[in-house]
Write a protein that holds these residues in place. Structure first.
Motif, PDB file in Angstrom:
ATOM      1  N   LEU A 288       0.824  -1.204   0.000  1.00  0.00           N
ATOM      2  CA  LEU A 288       0.000   0.000   0.000  1.00  0.00           C
ATOM      3  C   LEU A 288       0.861   1.257   0.000  1.00  0.00           C
ATOM      4  CD1 LEU A 288      -2.862  -0.975   2.499  1.00  0.00           C
ATOM      5  CD2 LEU A 288      -2.970  -0.865   0.006  1.00  0.00           C
ATOM      6  N   LEU A 289       1.939   1.259   0.786  1.00  0.00           N
ATOM      7  CA  LEU A 289       2.824   2.419   0.828  1.00  0.00           C
ATOM      8  C   LEU A 289       3.554   2.614  -0.497  1.00  0.00           C
ATOM      9  CD1 LEU A 289       4.323   2.099   4.435  1.00  0.00           C
ATOM     10  CD2 LEU A 289       2.768   3.876   3.603  1.00  0.00           C
ATOM     11  N   ALA A 290       4.015   1.507  -1.086  1.00  0.00           N
ATOM     12  CA  ALA A 290       4.704   1.595  -2.372  1.00  0.00           C
ATOM     13  C   ALA A 290       3.768   2.110  -3.457  1.00  0.00           C
ATOM     14  CB  ALA A 290       5.273   0.237  -2.756  1.00  0.00           C
ATOM     15  N   LEU A 291       2.528   1.630  -3.442  1.00  0.00           N
ATOM     16  CA  LEU A 291       1.544   2.098  -4.419  1.00  0.00           C
ATOM     17  C   LEU A 291       1.210   3.566  -4.207  1.00  0.00           C
ATOM     18  CD1 LEU A 291      -0.891  -0.932  -4.674  1.00  0.00           C
ATOM     19  CD2 LEU A 291       0.290   0.167  -6.581  1.00  0.00           C
ATOM     20  N   ALA A 292       1.085   3.968  -2.936  1.00  0.00           N
ATOM     21  CA  ALA A 292       0.796   5.372  -2.642  1.00  0.00           C
ATOM     22  C   ALA A 292       1.924   6.266  -3.153  1.00  0.00           C
ATOM     23  CB  ALA A 292       0.602   5.560  -1.144  1.00  0.00           C
TER      24      ALA A 292
END
Length: 219
Positions: free
Chosen positions: A103-107
């Motif tokens: 989720l952090l990488a996608l954000a």
């Protein structure tokens, strides 16, 4: 005992996000006219991430972030095979790290994409809201760091799934498809009735409206 672990909104989010990420990688590698779809999928992922952020606070019990944020002791206990049933019904302590990392990488990837500029034909809707130097730095991250990092995390996620399915004989994909899972002990089920689904639809509509607004900033 079989209970509802993953509510329908969470399941739809999961599969929509997986399909979108595949589409983003394919369109990025294809380039050219495919970049139009790359941007569209980027806005969809932005809406999905905003939805998940909200759903992690108000969604079904096992979809809430509070149920899969673990401390070091919980992780060690899980690794030693002594985790309680509540720590394995939804995302287990190791799986939670994978989820948050993705989720952090996608954000980060979506955010940098909004400011990116290839200096040829395509620029994110926020590229002209910052200096050219910053835009180029964010573009560099988006292409050189963010893309391979995201692919690596997806591969690790898939390898972990294969390990749990093939070695530990745990069914992780099926519950994300139909929502139910066999658990030990008396654990709460996730809300997944009509009320919860209408709430999810309203939340996603709001997230989609924000993503659409962002997409029009540069036009």
């Amino acid at each position: 005992m079989k209970i509802r672990i993953w509510d329908l909104p969470t399941r739809l989010f999961h599969w929509a996000l997986a399909a979108s990420v595949i589409g983003l990688v394919v369109t990025a590698k294809t380039g050219g006219n495919a970049m139009v779809w790359h941007f569209r999928l980027g806005y969809l992922v932005l809406a999905l991430l905003l939805f998940r952020l909200a759903w992690g606070l108000v969604g079904g019990h096992w979809s809430r972030f509070a149920t899969f944020v673990y401390g070091p002791r919980s992780v060690l206990r899980y690794l030693r095979g002594g985790a309680p049933a509540a720590h394995t019904a939804g995302h287990n302590p190791l799986g939670s790290f994978s989820v948050f990392a993705l989720l952090l990488a996608l954000a980060a990837q979506v955010t940098t994409g909004l400011f990116a500029d290839d200096e040829i034909a395509y620029a994110g809707p926020l590229a002209h809201q910052v200096s050219a130097e910053l835009s180029l730095s964010l573009t560099w991250y988006h292409k050189v760091i963010g893309e391979p990092l995201l692919i690596a995390l997806v591969v690790l996620h898939l390898l972990a799934l294969a390990f749990y399915i093939g070695v530990k004989r745990q069914r992780l994909v099926a519950p994300m498809w139909h929502g139910d899972k066999e658990v030990d002990g008396d654990l709460p089920a996730s809300r997944d009735g009509a009320g919860a689904r209408w709430l999810a639809l309203a939340v996603f509509a709001a997230a989609g409206a924000v993503a659409a607004w962002v997409s029009r900033i540069g036009s």
